[in-house]
Design a protein around this motif. Sequence first.
Motif, mmCIF file in Angstrom:
data_model
loop_
_atom_site.group_PDB
_atom_site.id
_atom_site.type_symbol
_atom_site.label_atom_id
_atom_site.label_comp_id
_atom_site.label_asym_id
_atom_site.label_seq_id
_atom_site.Cartn_x
_atom_site.Cartn_y
_atom_site.Cartn_z
ATOM 1 N N ALA A 134 6.269 6.072 3.322
ATOM 2 C CA ALA A 134 7.558 5.426 3.091
ATOM 3 C C ALA A 134 8.165 5.005 4.416
ATOM 4 O O ALA A 134 7.991 5.676 5.445
ATOM 5 C CB ALA A 134 8.504 6.363 2.346
ATOM 6 N N TYR A 135 8.897 3.892 4.371
ATOM 7 C CA TYR A 135 9.493 3.327 5.585
ATOM 8 C C TYR A 135 10.899 2.843 5.234
ATOM 9 O O TYR A 135 11.102 2.200 4.205
ATOM 10 C CB TYR A 135 8.634 2.160 6.067
ATOM 11 N N MET A 136 11.862 3.136 6.087
ATOM 12 C CA MET A 136 13.237 2.752 5.804
ATOM 13 C C MET A 136 13.444 1.266 6.075
ATOM 14 O O MET A 136 13.085 0.757 7.138
ATOM 15 C CB MET A 136 14.214 3.573 6.644
ATOM 16 N N VAL A 137 14.031 0.572 5.083
ATOM 17 C CA VAL A 137 14.267 -0.862 5.195
ATOM 18 C C VAL A 137 15.706 -1.174 4.798
ATOM 19 O O VAL A 137 16.378 -0.361 4.159
ATOM 20 C CB VAL A 137 13.295 -1.658 4.282
ATOM 21 N N ASP A 138 16.174 -2.367 5.165
ATOM 22 C CA ASP A 138 17.549 -2.743 4.811
ATOM 23 C C ASP A 138 17.618 -3.562 3.534
ATOM 24 O O ASP A 138 18.706 -3.957 3.104
ATOM 25 C CB ASP A 138 18.218 -3.493 5.967
ATOM 26 N N ASP A 139 16.455 -3.830 2.921
ATOM 27 C CA ASP A 139 16.422 -4.588 1.663
ATOM 28 C C ASP A 139 15.492 -3.907 0.660
ATOM 29 O O ASP A 139 14.513 -4.498 0.201
ATOM 30 C CB ASP A 139 15.979 -6.028 1.921
ATOM 31 N N PRO A 140 15.765 -2.662 0.302
ATOM 32 C CA PRO A 140 14.828 -1.887 -0.528
ATOM 33 C C PRO A 140 14.572 -2.475 -1.910
ATOM 34 O O PRO A 140 13.541 -2.174 -2.522
ATOM 35 C CB PRO A 140 15.492 -0.513 -0.626
ATOM 36 N N ALA A 141 15.456 -3.297 -2.419
ATOM 37 C CA ALA A 141 15.268 -3.851 -3.762
ATOM 38 C C ALA A 141 14.025 -4.729 -3.866
ATOM 39 O O ALA A 141 13.584 -5.054 -4.963
ATOM 40 C CB ALA A 141 16.503 -4.657 -4.175
ATOM 41 N N ARG A 142 13.431 -5.113 -2.730
ATOM 42 C CA ARG A 142 12.209 -5.925 -2.729
ATOM 43 C C ARG A 142 10.953 -5.091 -2.918
ATOM 44 O O ARG A 142 9.866 -5.649 -3.083
ATOM 45 C CB ARG A 142 12.088 -6.692 -1.415
ATOM 46 N N TYR A 143 11.086 -3.766 -2.901
ATOM 47 C CA TYR A 143 9.914 -2.897 -2.824
ATOM 48 C C TYR A 143 9.947 -1.810 -3.908
ATOM 49 O O TYR A 143 10.920 -1.677 -4.640
ATOM 50 C CB TYR A 143 9.858 -2.214 -1.453
ATOM 51 N N GLY A 144 8.869 -1.033 -3.940
ATOM 52 C CA GLY A 144 8.918 0.226 -4.640
ATOM 53 C C GLY A 144 9.740 1.194 -3.806
ATOM 54 O O GLY A 144 9.538 1.304 -2.594
ATOM 55 N N VAL A 145 10.687 1.877 -4.428
ATOM 56 C CA VAL A 145 11.633 2.713 -3.688
ATOM 57 C C VAL A 145 11.462 4.171 -4.099
ATOM 58 O O VAL A 145 11.403 4.490 -5.292
ATOM 59 C CB VAL A 145 13.086 2.261 -3.944
ATOM 60 N N VAL A 146 11.399 5.047 -3.099
ATOM 61 C CA VAL A 146 11.263 6.465 -3.376
ATOM 62 C C VAL A 146 12.572 7.176 -3.069
ATOM 63 O O VAL A 146 13.229 6.899 -2.068
ATOM 64 C CB VAL A 146 10.093 7.084 -2.568
ATOM 65 N N GLU A 147 12.965 8.074 -3.977
ATOM 66 C CA GLU A 147 14.174 8.880 -3.809
ATOM 67 C C GLU A 147 13.765 10.296 -3.456
ATOM 68 O O GLU A 147 12.824 10.855 -4.045
ATOM 69 C CB GLU A 147 14.978 8.875 -5.110
ATOM 70 N N PHE A 148 14.458 10.879 -2.475
ATOM 71 C CA PHE A 148 14.145 12.227 -2.012
ATOM 72 C C PHE A 148 15.245 13.211 -2.399
ATOM 73 O O PHE A 148 16.431 12.854 -2.418
ATOM 74 C CB PHE A 148 13.963 12.251 -0.489
ATOM 75 N N ASP A 149 14.827 14.421 -2.687
ATOM 76 C CA ASP A 149 15.786 15.503 -2.908
ATOM 77 C C ASP A 149 16.444 15.821 -1.564
ATOM 78 O O ASP A 149 15.755 16.154 -0.600
ATOM 79 C CB ASP A 149 15.051 16.735 -3.440
ATOM 80 N N PRO A 150 17.764 15.715 -1.466
ATOM 81 C CA PRO A 150 18.424 15.942 -0.173
ATOM 82 C C PRO A 150 18.269 17.362 0.343
ATOM 83 O O PRO A 150 18.355 17.594 1.553
ATOM 84 C CB PRO A 150 19.888 15.613 -0.461
ATOM 85 N N ALA A 151 18.023 18.302 -0.536
ATOM 86 C CA ALA A 151 17.898 19.701 -0.113
ATOM 87 C C ALA A 151 16.496 20.028 0.382
ATOM 88 O O ALA A 151 16.320 20.694 1.401
ATOM 89 C CB ALA A 151 18.275 20.627 -1.266
ATOM 90 N N THR A 152 15.482 19.541 -0.333
ATOM 91 C CA THR A 152 14.104 19.911 0.004
ATOM 92 C C THR A 152 13.334 18.810 0.715
ATOM 93 O O THR A 152 12.298 19.084 1.333
ATOM 94 C CB THR A 152 13.335 20.274 -1.278
ATOM 95 N N GLY A 153 13.806 17.565 0.615
ATOM 96 C CA GLY A 153 13.096 16.452 1.228
ATOM 97 C C GLY A 153 11.890 15.981 0.444
ATOM 98 O O GLY A 153 11.157 15.108 0.904
#
Length: 293
Positions: A134-153
């Motif tokens: 995964a790579y941080m981008v400023d236009d995530p709606a163009r891609y497959g997006v992954v969500e992370f648990d803020p506590a465990t990562g």
Amino acid sequence: MKGIILAGGSGSRLYPATLAISKQLLPVFDKPMIYYPLGVLMLAGIRDVLLISTPADTPRFEALLGDGAEYGIKLSYAVQEEPRGLAEAFVIGRDFVGDSPVALILGDNIFYGAGLTEAVRHAAALEQGATVFAYMVDDPARYGVVEFDPATGTAISIEEKPAEPKSSWAVTGLYFYDNDVLDIAASLTPSVRGELEITDVNRAYLDRGDLRVSRLGRGFAWLDTGTHESLHDAGSFVRTIEQRQGFKIMCLEEIALELRYVSPDHLRRRADRLGQTDYAAYLRRRADEHELA
């Protein structure tokens, strides 16, 4: 582990430049675009690679890369008649993969960064499950997006091109899977776009707790080459790094030399075939430096 490069599609966003040629054959500064994903697979230690492209372009890739012997690897080729989704690569490549785990990389993805070799080698060593990056981008709606648990990562969801992204972390075009991916891909139902979605493959691994997501941080670059602007930016990036440091990015012959797949003399013979070019001079230089090391 075996590797697959998916280099199909029409490249319509690059028209008219791609009306008669695959975008993955266009240059990114000093080498064809396809060198960059192939180099990533080589850095991962993968020596048996299947390249999938269109009926028209597959012979052109074969003319460029041959059977892989120039780079100390084995290259095979297969055709994707129409763009029916990334996951179709595992349907087309089922016999090639056999009982092995497999890595898939998209033919228009460029990766660069310190620690890249270690990251892909670690992913290639998997015995079970899947690893994506995964790579941080400023236009995530163009891609497959992954969500992370803020506590465990840990990854908790993946969505394909969401209207309201749950994070800015895009899934890149580099995937490592165990052999189960063949059956997972074969069982998929086409999406509303009529494609076998790679996000559905990744979600299948996520649902069973077998998906690892490795985040590529600030020290890495993941470059998109789907538009004229991004293709120009990628070429400028490669030129800047190479001219500043004096080393080439994803030079397949150099990678083969460093991995001891080929000898310095092999590099010199390759350079002779490439004529009086800067690229050939670089190969001769690296062959000499390798012998002195």
